[in-house]
Design an enzyme around this catalytic site. Structure first.
Site, PDB file in Angstrom:
ATOM      1  N   GLU A 238      19.812   6.430   4.260  1.00  0.00           N
ATOM      2  CA  GLU A 238      20.064   6.974   5.645  1.00  0.00           C
ATOM      3  C   GLU A 238      21.073   6.219   6.458  1.00  0.00           C
ATOM      4  OE1 GLU A 238      18.333   9.384   7.866  1.00  0.00           O
ATOM      5  OE2 GLU A 238      18.442  10.119   5.908  1.00  0.00           O
TER       6      GLU A 238
ATOM      7  N   SER B 141       8.560   4.386   7.817  1.00  0.00           N
ATOM      8  CA  SER B 141       9.633   4.564   6.975  1.00  0.00           C
ATOM      9  C   SER B 141       9.845   6.342   6.970  1.00  0.00           C
ATOM     10  CB  SER B 141       9.309   4.678   5.497  1.00  0.00           C
ATOM     11  OG  SER B 141       7.930   5.393   4.989  1.00  0.00           O
TER      12      SER B 141
ATOM     13  N   LEU C 285       4.305  -6.827  10.710  1.00  0.00           N
ATOM     14  CA  LEU C 285       5.540  -7.053  10.927  1.00  0.00           C
ATOM     15  C   LEU C 285       5.841  -7.469  12.255  1.00  0.00           C
ATOM     16  CD1 LEU C 285       7.384  -4.372   8.799  1.00  0.00           C
ATOM     17  CD2 LEU C 285       7.453  -6.923   8.224  1.00  0.00           C
TER      18      LEU C 285
ATOM     19  N   SER D  46      18.425   1.589   2.913  1.00  0.00           N
ATOM     20  CA  SER D  46      18.519   2.886   2.818  1.00  0.00           C
ATOM     21  C   SER D  46      19.633   3.899   2.794  1.00  0.00           C
ATOM     22  CB  SER D  46      17.372   3.507   3.688  1.00  0.00           C
ATOM     23  OG  SER D  46      17.656   5.096   3.572  1.00  0.00           O
TER      24      SER D  46
ATOM     25  N   ARG E 258       4.082   9.859  -3.364  1.00  0.00           N
ATOM     26  CA  ARG E 258       5.039   9.927  -2.079  1.00  0.00           C
ATOM     27  C   ARG E 258       4.032  10.549  -1.051  1.00  0.00           C
ATOM     28  NH1 ARG E 258       9.501   8.403   0.977  1.00  0.00           N
ATOM     29  NH2 ARG E 258      11.234   9.621   0.233  1.00  0.00           N
TER      30      ARG E 258
ATOM     31  N   TYR F 156      15.743   5.852  12.849  1.00  0.00           N
ATOM     32  CA  TYR F 156      15.143   5.218  11.588  1.00  0.00           C
ATOM     33  C   TYR F 156      16.833   4.427  10.701  1.00  0.00           C
ATOM     34  CZ  TYR F 156      14.044   4.534   6.583  1.00  0.00           C
ATOM     35  OH  TYR F 156      13.901   4.204   5.358  1.00  0.00           O
TER      36      TYR F 156
ATOM     37  N   THR G  34       0.749  -1.162  -0.071  1.00  0.00           N
ATOM     38  CA  THR G  34       0.124   0.015   0.100  1.00  0.00           C
ATOM     39  C   THR G  34       0.955   1.195   0.062  1.00  0.00           C
ATOM     40  OG1 THR G  34      -0.226  -0.083   2.489  1.00  0.00           O
ATOM     41  CG2 THR G  34      -1.971  -1.113   1.144  1.00  0.00           C
ATOM     42  N   GLY G  35       2.064   1.149   0.231  1.00  0.00           N
ATOM     43  CA  GLY G  35       2.937   2.144   0.081  1.00  0.00           C
ATOM     44  C   GLY G  35       3.615   2.618  -1.135  1.00  0.00           C
ATOM     45  N   GLN G  36       4.309   3.973  -1.243  1.00  0.00           N
ATOM     46  CA  GLN G  36       4.670   4.355  -2.611  1.00  0.00           C
ATOM     47  C   GLN G  36       5.326   3.340  -3.632  1.00  0.00           C
ATOM     48  OE1 GLN G  36       7.238   8.091  -3.767  1.00  0.00           O
ATOM     49  NE2 GLN G  36       8.631   6.544  -3.131  1.00  0.00           N
TER      50      GLN G  36
HETATM   51  P1  NAP Z   1       5.792   3.995   2.547  1.00  0.00           P
HETATM   52  O1  NAP Z   1       5.233   4.816   1.472  1.00  0.00           O
HETATM   53  O2  NAP Z   1       5.959   4.696   3.780  1.00  0.00           O
HETATM   54  O3  NAP Z   1       4.974   2.671   2.760  1.00  0.00           O
HETATM   55  C1  NAP Z   1       5.495   1.909   3.988  1.00  0.00           C
HETATM   56  C2  NAP Z   1       4.637   0.531   3.762  1.00  0.00           C
HETATM   57  O4  NAP Z   1       4.705  -0.282   5.053  1.00  0.00           O
HETATM   58  C3  NAP Z   1       3.226   0.626   3.690  1.00  0.00           C
HETATM   59  O5  NAP Z   1       2.312  -0.238   2.984  1.00  0.00           O
HETATM   60  C4  NAP Z   1       2.572   0.594   5.253  1.00  0.00           C
HETATM   61  O6  NAP Z   1       1.208   0.099   5.485  1.00  0.00           O
HETATM   62  C5  NAP Z   1       3.582  -0.905   5.599  1.00  0.00           C
HETATM   63  N1  NAP Z   1       3.954  -0.923   6.965  1.00  0.00           N
HETATM   64  C6  NAP Z   1       4.156  -0.167   7.656  1.00  0.00           C
HETATM   65  N2  NAP Z   1       4.290  -0.855   8.946  1.00  0.00           N
HETATM   66  C7  NAP Z   1       3.986  -2.121   8.852  1.00  0.00           C
HETATM   67  C8  NAP Z   1       3.766  -3.250   9.879  1.00  0.00           C
HETATM   68  N3  NAP Z   1       4.099  -3.212  11.104  1.00  0.00           N
HETATM   69  N4  NAP Z   1       3.256  -4.379   8.985  1.00  0.00           N
HETATM   70  C9  NAP Z   1       2.907  -4.357   7.768  1.00  0.00           C
HETATM   71  N5  NAP Z   1       3.145  -3.247   6.790  1.00  0.00           N
HETATM   72  C10 NAP Z   1       3.544  -2.119   7.442  1.00  0.00           C
HETATM   73  O7  NAP Z   1       7.468   3.685   2.153  1.00  0.00           O
HETATM   74  P2  NAP Z   1       8.128   3.542   0.666  1.00  0.00           P
HETATM   75  O8  NAP Z   1       8.457   4.926   0.402  1.00  0.00           O
HETATM   76  O9  NAP Z   1       7.324   2.969  -0.384  1.00  0.00           O
HETATM   77  O10 NAP Z   1       9.369   2.808   1.047  1.00  0.00           O
HETATM   78  C11 NAP Z   1       9.380   1.328   0.924  1.00  0.00           C
HETATM   79  C12 NAP Z   1      10.554   1.026   1.776  1.00  0.00           C
HETATM   80  O11 NAP Z   1      11.773   1.457   1.314  1.00  0.00           O
HETATM   81  C13 NAP Z   1      10.544   1.096   3.266  1.00  0.00           C
HETATM   82  O12 NAP Z   1      10.957   0.099   3.927  1.00  0.00           O
HETATM   83  C14 NAP Z   1      11.299   2.450   3.334  1.00  0.00           C
HETATM   84  O13 NAP Z   1      11.805   2.266   4.594  1.00  0.00           O
HETATM   85  C15 NAP Z   1      12.374   2.075   2.284  1.00  0.00           C
HETATM   86  N6  NAP Z   1      13.174   3.090   1.659  1.00  0.00           N
HETATM   87  C16 NAP Z   1      12.591   4.052   0.977  1.00  0.00           C
HETATM   88  C17 NAP Z   1      13.171   5.183   0.250  1.00  0.00           C
HETATM   89  C18 NAP Z   1      12.398   6.303  -0.463  1.00  0.00           C
HETATM   90  O14 NAP Z   1      13.101   7.233  -0.472  1.00  0.00           O
HETATM   91  N7  NAP Z   1      11.334   6.179  -0.498  1.00  0.00           N
HETATM   92  C19 NAP Z   1      14.539   5.077   0.194  1.00  0.00           C
HETATM   93  C20 NAP Z   1      15.398   3.962   0.921  1.00  0.00           C
HETATM   94  C21 NAP Z   1      14.391   2.896   1.453  1.00  0.00           C
HETATM   95  P3  NAP Z   1       0.074   1.176   5.805  1.00  0.00           P
HETATM   96  O15 NAP Z   1      -0.312   1.370   4.337  1.00  0.00           O
HETATM   97  O16 NAP Z   1      -1.094   0.095   6.424  1.00  0.00           O
HETATM   98  O17 NAP Z   1       0.601   2.120   6.396  1.00  0.00           O
HETATM   99  O1  G4F Z   2      11.709  14.030   2.735  1.00  0.00           O
HETATM  100  P1  G4F Z   2      12.375  13.670   3.916  1.00  0.00           P
HETATM  101  O2  G4F Z   2      11.591  13.533   5.099  1.00  0.00           O
HETATM  102  O3  G4F Z   2      13.232  12.318   3.543  1.00  0.00           O
HETATM  103  P2  G4F Z   2      14.568  11.583   4.308  1.00  0.00           P
HETATM  104  O4  G4F Z   2      14.620  12.197   5.759  1.00  0.00           O
HETATM  105  O5  G4F Z   2      15.638  11.935   3.448  1.00  0.00           O
HETATM  106  O6  G4F Z   2      14.282  10.219   4.420  1.00  0.00           O
HETATM  107  C1  G4F Z   2      13.734   9.604   3.028  1.00  0.00           C
HETATM  108  O7  G4F Z   2      14.617   9.090   2.266  1.00  0.00           O
HETATM  109  C2  G4F Z   2      15.295   7.969   3.133  1.00  0.00           C
HETATM  110  C3  G4F Z   2      16.550   7.579   2.015  1.00  0.00           C
HETATM  111  O8  G4F Z   2      17.676   8.172   2.066  1.00  0.00           O
HETATM  112  C4  G4F Z   2      14.467   6.735   3.349  1.00  0.00           C
HETATM  113  F1  G4F Z   2      15.088   5.687   3.654  1.00  0.00           F
HETATM  114  C5  G4F Z   2      13.457   7.211   4.163  1.00  0.00           C
HETATM  115  O9  G4F Z   2      12.584   6.349   4.436  1.00  0.00           O
HETATM  116  C6  G4F Z   2      12.767   8.368   3.292  1.00  0.00           C
HETATM  117  O10 G4F Z   2      11.938   7.998   2.237  1.00  0.00           O
HETATM  118  O11 G4F Z   2      13.635  14.702   4.335  1.00  0.00           O
HETATM  119  C7  G4F Z   2      14.725  15.198   3.218  1.00  0.00           C
HETATM  120  C8  G4F Z   2      15.212  16.206   3.775  1.00  0.00           C
HETATM  121  C9  G4F Z   2      15.758  16.187   5.169  1.00  0.00           C
HETATM  122  O12 G4F Z   2      17.193  16.730   5.384  1.00  0.00           O
HETATM  123  C10 G4F Z   2      15.021  17.319   6.223  1.00  0.00           C
HETATM  124  O13 G4F Z   2      15.506  17.860   7.177  1.00  0.00           O
HETATM  125  O14 G4F Z   2      14.604  17.520   3.788  1.00  0.00           O
HETATM  126  C11 G4F Z   2      14.862  18.030   4.939  1.00  0.00           C
HETATM  127  N1  G4F Z   2      13.568  18.924   5.294  1.00  0.00           N
HETATM  128  C12 G4F Z   2      13.448  20.381   5.334  1.00  0.00           C
HETATM  129  N2  G4F Z   2      12.350  20.742   5.523  1.00  0.00           N
HETATM  130  C13 G4F Z   2      12.259  18.494   5.423  1.00  0.00           C
HETATM  131  C14 G4F Z   2      11.336  19.583   5.651  1.00  0.00           C
HETATM  132  N3  G4F Z   2      11.786  17.241   5.458  1.00  0.00           N
HETATM  133  C15 G4F Z   2      10.488  17.016   5.776  1.00  0.00           C
HETATM  134  N4  G4F Z   2      10.042  15.695   5.711  1.00  0.00           N
HETATM  135  N5  G4F Z   2       9.729  18.285   5.885  1.00  0.00           N
HETATM  136  C16 G4F Z   2      10.032  19.481   6.043  1.00  0.00           C
HETATM  137  O15 G4F Z   2       9.226  20.339   6.066  1.00  0.00           O
END
Ligand code: NAP
Ligand code: G4F
Length: 319
Positions: A126, A83, A58, A124, A183, A148, A11-13
């Site tokens: 991160e 996340s 999970l 990630s 997103r 995280y 259900t996530g992005q």
């Molecule tokens: P997201 O949009 O926040 O989606 C997270 C998903 O995890 C949702 O489907 C959520 O379900 C599910 N979930 C959360 N807690 C759960 C639990 N306890 N049991 C079962 N399902 C659970 O994240 P995303 O951006 O698609 O990212 C996907 C993965 O890649 C994550 O692990 C994230 O940390 C990692 N990641 C993301 C990025 C990025 O930039 N997007 C980069 C590096 C790594 P609900 O809909 O029920 O909340």
């Molecule tokens: O968009 P962000 O919240 O993403 P962040 O923290 O980089 O994490 C995302 O990317 C990771 C991969 O490196 C994933 F693993 C993680 O699950 C997630 O998808 O913030 C990006 C940057 C940060 O430096 C934050 O301090 O944007 C800066 N920022 C500035 N103003 C903000 C804001 N971030 C958010 N969320 N909201 C603000 O108003």
């Protein structure tokens, strides 16, 4: 015989884009979803009649085992996690349970049900945190800067350990930030594209942000889920950085998004110290040479194209 895949976090992005890729490849796709009083299927509404669903969480080991027994997958994509980085400071224990120990629960379930299942771990950038070198690659040491990031480092190493201890096919994709019109609204790119659209349409006048100096390597989510699939098609399991190799500041993001609709960001953007994190990741930029060379993966959307796509989508949604 079509392959079967189970996606946690469907259900996530990323889950929504990955399901599309796997369906295009002819897979039987199962999605693990957690029970909620209101369904969160918005991102996969268009796929609902082509995907089968199984409930699981999970936190609940038996539900993971049942999900595997029911779906019978060849491949498991472990995308589910808490996340959002700021939430990991307010809910550090829950973040560890979901994002760290949740990976072990899933790996144990796989090991017991069918250790031949191929597993993708959503790691990630991160994990690099206070970066030790630039750009970051698969050998760059980790120095996470949030609960995280720490939880993801655990998830990465437990996946590597199940590969090395049990010979399981576990791949860890170290993905840099990837974004899209799907997103979550709290992440900075979407907060900005949504805010710009609202200001352009006269619905509000101000966008409040935190640290404008942080730099990220932002790519397009639909490109990045292809890398996940490619990793599980390789001859051997390995870990890969997935990134564009280009970094921009949050201020550049804001300038690009406001400039695209003919507005000056300085007239609308405010900063609030409450949005500054206890510890920041100042600079991320990835070296994806290994993914380019071994998987043939390439990004197709650049930073400007991504920002414009997101602003256009929010303008259309809100109009
Ligand atoms: P997201 O949009 O926040 O989606 C997270 C998903 O995890 C949702 O489907 C959520 O379900 C599910 N979930 C959360 N807690 C759960 C639990 N306890 N049991 C079962 N399902 C659970 O994240 P995303 O951006 O698609 O990212 C996907 C993965 O890649 C994550 O692990 C994230 O940390 C990692 N990641 C993301 C990025 C990025 O930039 N997007 C980069 C590096 C790594 P609900 O809909 O029920 O909340
Ligand atoms: O968009 P962000 O919240 O993403 P962040 O923290 O980089 O994490 C995302 O990317 C990771 C991969 O490196 C994933 F693993 C993680 O699950 C997630 O998808 O913030 C990006 C940057 C940060 O430096 C934050 O301090 O944007 C800066 N920022 C500035 N103003 C903000 C804001 N971030 C958010 N969320 N909201 C603000 O108003």
């Amino acid at each position: 015989m079509p392959k079967t895949a189970l996606i946690t976090g469907i259900t996530g992005q990323d889950g929504s884009y990955l399901a599309e890729v796997l369906l295009e490849q002819g897979y039987d796709v199962w999605g693990m979803v957690r029970r909620a009083s209101t369904e969160s299927y918005e991102r996969i509404e268009h796929l609902r009649d082509r995907v089968r669903f199984v409930q699981g969480d999970l936190l609940d080991q038996p539900s993971l085992t049942s999900a595997l027994l029911q779906a019978g997958p060849d491949e498991v994509y472990g995308l589910a996690a808490q996340s959002f980085v700021p939430t990991s400071w307010s809910q550090p224990v829950l973040t560890a349970e979901f994002t760290a120990v949740g990976v072990t629960r899933l790996l144990e379930a796989i090991r017991q049900v069918n250790p031949a299942i191929r597993f993708y771990q959503a790691s990630s950038s991160e994990m690099f945190g206070k970066v030790r070198e630039t750009p970051q690659n698969e050998l760059t040491p980790f120095h996470p800067r949030s609960p995280y990031g720490v939880a993801k480092a655990y998830g990465h190493y437990i996946s590597v350990n199940y590969r090395e201890s049990y010979g399981m096919f576990c791949c860890s994709g170290i993905l840099f930030n990837h974004e899209s019109p799907r997103r979550g609204l709290e992440f900075v790119t979407r907060k900005v594209s949504d805010g710009v659209a609202r200001i352009k349409l006269g619905m509000t006048d101000t966008l409040t942000l935190g640290n404008l100096d942080a730099r990220r390597d932002w790519g397009y989510a639909a490109d990045y889920v292809r890398a996940m699939w490619l990793m599980l098609q390789a001859d051997t399991a390995d870990d890969y950085v997935v990134a564009t190799g280009v970094t921009h500041s949050v201020q550049e993001l804001v300038e690009t998004a406001f400039g695209y609709v003919g507005l000056d960001w300085r007239d609308h953007v405010r900063t609030d110290p409450a949005l500054i994190r206890p510890a920041e990741v100042d600079l991320l930029v990835g070296d994806a040479s290994k993914a380019h060379g071994e998987l043939g993966w390439e990004a197709t959307v650049d930073f400007t194209g991504l920002v414009q796509m997101m602003v256009d989508a929010d303008l259309e949604r809100l109009s």
